[in-house]
Write a protein that holds these residues in place. Structure first.
Motif, short mmCIF file in Angstrom:
data_model
loop_
_atom_site.label_atom_id
_atom_site.label_comp_id
_atom_site.label_asym_id
_atom_site.label_seq_id
_atom_site.Cartn_x
_atom_site.Cartn_y
_atom_site.Cartn_z
N GLY A 236 0.81 -1.21 0.00
CA GLY A 236 0.00 0.00 0.00
C GLY A 236 0.84 1.26 0.00
N LEU A 238 1.24 5.06 2.66
CA LEU A 238 0.74 5.84 3.79
C LEU A 238 -0.27 6.90 3.35
CD1 LEU A 238 4.14 6.33 5.67
CD2 LEU A 238 2.24 4.86 6.37
N PHE A 239 -0.32 7.19 2.05
CA PHE A 239 -1.25 8.18 1.52
C PHE A 239 -2.49 7.54 0.89
CE2 PHE A 239 2.80 10.32 1.73
CZ PHE A 239 2.48 11.62 2.11
N TYR A 243 -5.67 1.79 2.07
CA TYR A 243 -4.64 0.88 2.59
C TYR A 243 -3.59 1.55 3.47
CZ TYR A 243 -6.60 -1.96 -1.19
OH TYR A 243 -7.45 -2.64 -2.03
N ALA A 244 -3.78 2.81 3.83
CA ALA A 244 -2.76 3.49 4.64
C ALA A 244 -2.57 2.79 5.98
CB ALA A 244 -3.14 4.96 4.84
N GLY A 245 -3.65 2.26 6.55
CA GLY A 245 -3.53 1.58 7.83
C GLY A 245 -2.62 0.35 7.75
N VAL A 246 -2.75 -0.41 6.67
CA VAL A 246 -1.87 -1.57 6.48
C VAL A 246 -0.43 -1.12 6.33
CG1 VAL A 246 -1.46 -3.64 5.11
CG2 VAL A 246 -3.78 -2.75 5.32
N LEU A 248 0.95 1.56 7.50
CA LEU A 248 1.49 2.05 8.77
C LEU A 248 1.77 0.89 9.73
CD1 LEU A 248 2.32 4.31 10.65
CD2 LEU A 248 -0.09 4.67 11.24
N LEU A 287 7.03 11.52 5.32
CA LEU A 287 6.02 10.89 6.18
C LEU A 287 6.48 9.52 6.67
CD1 LEU A 287 3.23 11.28 7.44
CD2 LEU A 287 2.23 10.18 5.41
#
Lengths: 350, 350
Positions: A236, A238-239, A243-246, A248, A287
């Motif tokens: 994924g 982070l933006f 899928y940002a949660g995956v 992170l 980020l």
């Protein structure tokens, strides 16, 4: 969501290895685009691929010797890998007989398809009767714990991206191979189904329950010798709005010393999300370091990997050079190698 | 991890409501600390709680009228809620007969325990024979899609925290109640098991597969009338070494107009993670707005909620005042109400 009161595991349990060598099953397809898994295995794990096996109607080849399951077993194969996907992600009726043939020949069956192969009664009954395994690589292993956040030994590199599907797996594989060629003690750590089939083991991050995602990442890249490198396939972005949660959780659990940011020049928006502009490479680096430092103080960017496959060699070289000057770090296309890739390797190894 | 090629759902399907009113089951416990779920239901959903029911050996009461399942059913109860947890999170043998009694009285059984109640053969067989439901609220509903990231109508507020277990659920409940008292069209949206039992519906974010976590959050707070507010219970913390991914997925999928940051004064490190210092309130506000703006441009902080239950009233009032001046925003303890809470409500409603 409450922190576990159990003591943290000092070392996550090891992931089981997939049985190999493999016979690659190409089904009955006639469109090479559906055989990416087989091609990936051929390209990145040729030593584990004994041959290929088609059923009636199939015309696609991975260029390996054609053989029956019986012939493959006689040459030492331990499993048949379903190396193709079809449009629906299901196992068609016409595959059942060839797959049963593999079980009777003594091979386990490994699948990365969406449908669970063990849910198909005729295959499950035959496997049970014959003592064979049906292995779905998109099923997380048991025993995944909540992340401990505890520092662990060894060095880790995580590939991250401005988006999905722009070279995080290939970059990690190329870096791991190049590390090994230079005598570095290294493991490629797969986080998606194709990577898992290539590596023979790994963690299907997209299938882990969210509370355990960072813990799954800790399990994927366990403590190791201080000079050992794990090169971890990212997922994924982070933006990414979905899928940002995956991304992170994988960043936090991986505790990488080094991140390499992957990007495809010319991509303007997130794939499948036209309302979401692609973040810049520099924002993605910033980020990743900002969030990654929570579990790994001293995290740094080893450089940038660009997928320049759509450019001619001269244009690609010019772009890698100008981006390296603009960003002030190594910028390479690992598939092209060359001095830029050598510089990326040096900056990653530090 | 590839974006779905399916068209985005314009409106996520509605979540099913839990059958009510409830009879609260207090089991055989003698330690009130294990009855938090029952106490939460009594405090926040008293209109749905008809009575309580203990089995032999139990001494804890939620202060509701004691009655048998037959008596509760006669007064209109539609379900028995397991309102207690025990150390192992399992259903002890001594609970089976009382639970069977509830099924025979015509009640469904609702559980938020780790063990799936439908996995207990004697209960499942009785429920099947009687046409009753066994409802595990920690099981996500079917049909959760990958997040679309598409803007949707209505207003949303998300409680977030410097850590776990410091008032995100109680703050969201108190804000939703106060909004309703002021005539605002509002729904409390539960994201954890206790909140789901209180609200009668919701999304167990901690049990959703990670690729679908942001999509689950979109489903939890669907498009609504422009003047409608969803007040969403937060989970984890963006700074949590295990749960940051869940917190980010919930932030991205919720697309909140307003976040309220929850904190417990005096907490020095993440609960259960002594090596991880608590982030500051101002860093938590800044990161929530930085990451939240990816899916919700114009996201703002409505203020801060402090759990001052460990302070005397004068100390609490002084702290709320000094923190409000230091941070430059409304700072209240929703459990204490008062002018500070009125200011928080005004800043949230904008």
């Amino acid at each position: 969501m409450l922190p576990s009161s159990l003591p943290p595991l000092p070392t996550p349990p090891a992931l089981p290895l997939l049985p190999s060598p493999h016979l690659l099953f190409l089904g009955d397809i006639s469109e090479p685009g559906y055989a990416k898994t087989a091609f990936g295995l051929r390209d990145w794990a040729p030593q584990r691929c004994i041959g290929e096996f088609r059923c009636a109607g199939g015309t696609v080849s991975a260029g390996l010797p054609a053989m029956t399951p019986q012939q493959a077993a006689a040459r030492g194969a331990r499993s048949l890998v379903i190396g193709v996907a079809n449009a629906g992600g299901v196992i068609p009726e016409s595959w059942i007989e060839p797959l049963l043939q593999a079980l009777h020949a003594g091979l386990d069956i490994i699948s990365g398809m969406h449908v669970r192969i063990a849910s198909i009664a005729r295959l499950r009954e035959a496997a049970d009767a014959l003592g064979r395994q049906l292995i779905d690589v998109r099923v997380p292993p048991p025993g995944i714990a909540v992340a401990t956040g505890a520092p662990r030994s060894g060095k880790r590199l995580l590939t991250m991206g401005t988006d999905c599907a722009l070279g995080k797996k290939y970059t990690a594989l190329a870096l791991a191979r190049a590390f090994a060629e230079r005598g570095v003690d290294v493991d490629f750590r797969a986080s998606g189904q194709t990577g898992i089939l290539i590596a023979g083991r790994g963690m299907p991050m997209d299938a882990v329950v969210s509370d355990f995602a960072a813990g799954a990442a800790e399990m994927l890249s366990p403590a190791a010798a201080e000079d050992h490198w794990d090169v971890i396939e990212g997922q994924g972005s982070l933006f990414h709005p979905a899928y940002a949660g995956v991304a992170l959780a994988l960043l936090h659990g991986s505790q990488p010393d080094v991140v390499v940011i992957c990007h495809q020049p010319g991509r303007r928006h997130m794939l499948g999300y036209p309302a979401y502009p692609l973040p810049s490479i520099e924002d993605t680096i910033a980020l990743a370091l900002q969030l990654g430092q929570r579990t790994r103080a001293g995290i740094r960017c080893g450089g940038v990997s660009l997928d320049t496959s759509q450019l001619d060699p001269a244009s690609a070289a010019a772009l890698l050079d100008s981006e390296s000057q603009r960003l002030g770090c190594a910028v390479a296309d690992p598939m092209r190698g060359g001095p830029a890739f050598e510089q990326l390797l040096r900056q990653c190894l530090g």
